[in-house]
Design a protein around this motif. Structure first.
Motif, mmCIF file in Angstrom:
data_model
loop_
_atom_site.group_PDB
_atom_site.id
_atom_site.type_symbol
_atom_site.label_atom_id
_atom_site.label_comp_id
_atom_site.label_asym_id
_atom_site.label_seq_id
_atom_site.Cartn_x
_atom_site.Cartn_y
_atom_site.Cartn_z
ATOM 1 N N ALA A 42 -1.456 -5.494 -18.880
ATOM 2 C CA ALA A 42 -0.585 -5.092 -17.716
ATOM 3 C C ALA A 42 -1.516 -4.030 -16.637
ATOM 4 C CB ALA A 42 0.225 -3.880 -18.180
ATOM 5 N N LEU A 43 -2.686 -3.466 -17.186
ATOM 6 C CA LEU A 43 -3.280 -2.758 -16.240
ATOM 7 C C LEU A 43 -4.379 -3.730 -15.435
ATOM 8 C CD1 LEU A 43 -4.129 0.216 -15.945
ATOM 9 C CD2 LEU A 43 -6.100 -0.071 -17.702
ATOM 10 N N GLN A 44 -4.615 -4.928 -15.902
ATOM 11 C CA GLN A 44 -5.125 -5.790 -14.810
ATOM 12 C C GLN A 44 -4.328 -6.116 -13.811
ATOM 13 O OE1 GLN A 44 -6.447 -8.420 -17.991
ATOM 14 N NE2 GLN A 44 -8.747 -8.209 -17.419
ATOM 15 N N TYR A 45 -3.019 -6.557 -14.215
ATOM 16 C CA TYR A 45 -2.042 -6.646 -13.293
ATOM 17 C C TYR A 45 -1.984 -5.773 -12.340
ATOM 18 C CZ TYR A 45 2.351 -7.259 -10.849
ATOM 19 O OH TYR A 45 3.447 -7.212 -9.926
ATOM 20 N N HIS A 46 -1.731 -4.557 -12.899
ATOM 21 C CA HIS A 46 -1.537 -3.577 -11.718
ATOM 22 C C HIS A 46 -2.914 -3.257 -10.910
ATOM 23 C CE1 HIS A 46 1.298 -1.606 -14.850
ATOM 24 N NE2 HIS A 46 1.877 -2.176 -13.925
ATOM 25 N N LEU A 47 -3.997 -3.640 -11.202
ATOM 26 C CA LEU A 47 -5.172 -3.606 -10.496
ATOM 27 C C LEU A 47 -5.035 -4.507 -9.588
ATOM 28 C CD1 LEU A 47 -8.779 -2.590 -11.105
ATOM 29 C CD2 LEU A 47 -8.492 -4.955 -10.219
ATOM 30 N N LEU A 48 -4.645 -5.789 -9.705
ATOM 31 C CA LEU A 48 -4.560 -6.946 -8.697
ATOM 32 C C LEU A 48 -3.607 -6.475 -7.809
ATOM 33 C CD1 LEU A 48 -4.432 -10.023 -11.313
ATOM 34 C CD2 LEU A 48 -6.418 -9.014 -10.135
ATOM 35 N N LEU A 49 -2.322 -5.886 -8.073
ATOM 36 C CA LEU A 49 -1.445 -5.693 -7.312
ATOM 37 C C LEU A 49 -1.678 -4.553 -6.338
ATOM 38 C CD1 LEU A 49 1.792 -5.895 -6.717
ATOM 39 C CD2 LEU A 49 1.981 -3.977 -8.189
ATOM 40 N N HIS A 50 -2.594 -3.522 -6.777
ATOM 41 C CA HIS A 50 -2.944 -2.470 -5.735
ATOM 42 C C HIS A 50 -3.872 -2.960 -4.878
ATOM 43 C CE1 HIS A 50 0.006 0.045 -7.726
ATOM 44 N NE2 HIS A 50 -0.776 0.318 -8.822
ATOM 45 N N THR A 51 -4.583 -3.906 -5.111
ATOM 46 C CA THR A 51 -5.718 -4.507 -4.155
ATOM 47 C C THR A 51 -4.829 -4.810 -3.006
ATOM 48 O OG1 THR A 51 -5.745 -6.801 -4.785
ATOM 49 C CG2 THR A 51 -7.419 -5.364 -5.730
ATOM 50 N N GLN A 52 -3.592 -5.228 -3.043
ATOM 51 C CA GLN A 52 -2.826 -5.627 -1.845
ATOM 52 C C GLN A 52 -2.027 -4.762 -1.346
ATOM 53 O OE1 GLN A 52 -3.579 -9.150 -0.937
ATOM 54 N NE2 GLN A 52 -5.280 -8.260 -2.187
ATOM 55 N N GLY A 53 -2.142 -3.368 -1.830
ATOM 56 C CA GLY A 53 -1.072 -2.326 -1.527
ATOM 57 C C GLY A 53 -1.421 -1.484 -0.337
ATOM 58 N N PHE A 54 -2.469 -2.016 0.652
ATOM 59 C CA PHE A 54 -2.890 -1.255 1.703
ATOM 60 C C PHE A 54 -2.662 -1.992 2.916
ATOM 61 C CE2 PHE A 54 -4.663 0.693 -1.838
ATOM 62 C CZ PHE A 54 -4.564 1.995 -1.793
ATOM 63 N N ALA A 55 -1.888 -1.566 3.948
ATOM 64 C CA ALA A 55 -1.427 -2.120 5.119
ATOM 65 C C ALA A 55 -2.606 -2.537 5.989
ATOM 66 C CB ALA A 55 -0.507 -1.243 6.023
ATOM 67 N N GLY A 56 -2.693 -3.664 6.635
ATOM 68 C CA GLY A 56 -3.892 -4.099 7.205
ATOM 69 C C GLY A 56 -5.037 -4.669 6.787
ATOM 70 N N ARG A 57 -4.909 -4.683 5.221
ATOM 71 C CA ARG A 57 -6.439 -5.402 4.651
ATOM 72 C C ARG A 57 -6.020 -5.709 3.272
ATOM 73 N NH1 ARG A 57 -8.256 -0.541 1.445
ATOM 74 N NH2 ARG A 57 -7.474 1.363 2.619
ATOM 75 N N GLU A 58 -6.750 -6.507 3.156
ATOM 76 C CA GLU A 58 -6.579 -7.474 1.643
ATOM 77 C C GLU A 58 -7.460 -6.961 0.551
ATOM 78 O OE1 GLU A 58 -4.678 -10.169 1.437
ATOM 79 O OE2 GLU A 58 -3.559 -9.535 3.259
ATOM 80 N N TRP A 59 -7.693 -5.587 0.449
ATOM 81 C CA TRP A 59 -8.624 -5.233 -0.572
ATOM 82 C C TRP A 59 -8.293 -3.728 -0.736
ATOM 83 C CZ3 TRP A 59 -11.358 -0.992 0.995
ATOM 84 C CH2 TRP A 59 -11.658 -0.698 2.480
#
Length: 140
Positions: A42-59
């Motif tokens: 679950a923690l790995q999934y959250h990390l993956l999800l949060h890499t996409q959580g910032f507008a205007g960038r993919e990291w």
């Protein structure tokens, strides 16, 4: 230091809070099981999800991930390393600030997060309905 005062909940308020906590725990358990079935924690999934959580960038940076995961940066570094070893993410040096490490999804990581996020979407809708019902009834 300011002391907060809280409104004492009546029986109905306690019932709404219990319902919310139960639904939240069910959502979290669903996520844990879905992640495990996909071959990640679950923690790995959250990390993956949060890499996409910032507008205007993919990291996301390690510091941003630590904030989103509510943990220490050194723990996130170890988690990023495990995700990197699993082929889910890759690190990049930021072009403008070489001290900043960017965490990007790989194709495998993108497929994983997209699949899990889609599975979570319906479950999240149920949780949102409980939150809205509590809000509409005046529960705080």
């Amino acid at each position: 230091m300011e002391t907060k005062t809280f409104k004492v909940l009546d029986k109905a308020g306690l019932e709404r809070q219990s319902e919310f906590r139960w639904r939240l725990r069910r959502f979290l358990r669903f996520g844990e099981e879905a992640a495990r079935a996909a071959g990640v924690t679950a923690l790995q999934y959250h990390l993956l999800l949060h890499t996409q959580g910032f507008a205007g960038r993919e990291w996301a940076s390690v510091g941003e991930l630590a904030e989103r995961l509510q943990t220490q940066q050194h723990g996130v570094v170890a988690l990023v390393t495990r995700c990197e070893e699993a082929g889910l993410v890759r690190r990049r040096e930021n072009q403008d600030d070489r001290r900043l490490v960017e965490v990007h999804l790989t194709a495998k990581g993108r497929r994983c997060v997209e699949r899990l996020a889609a599975q979570h979407h319906a479950e999240l809708g149920e949780l949102a309905a409980v939150i809205e019902a509590a809000r509409a009834s005046g529960a705080g």
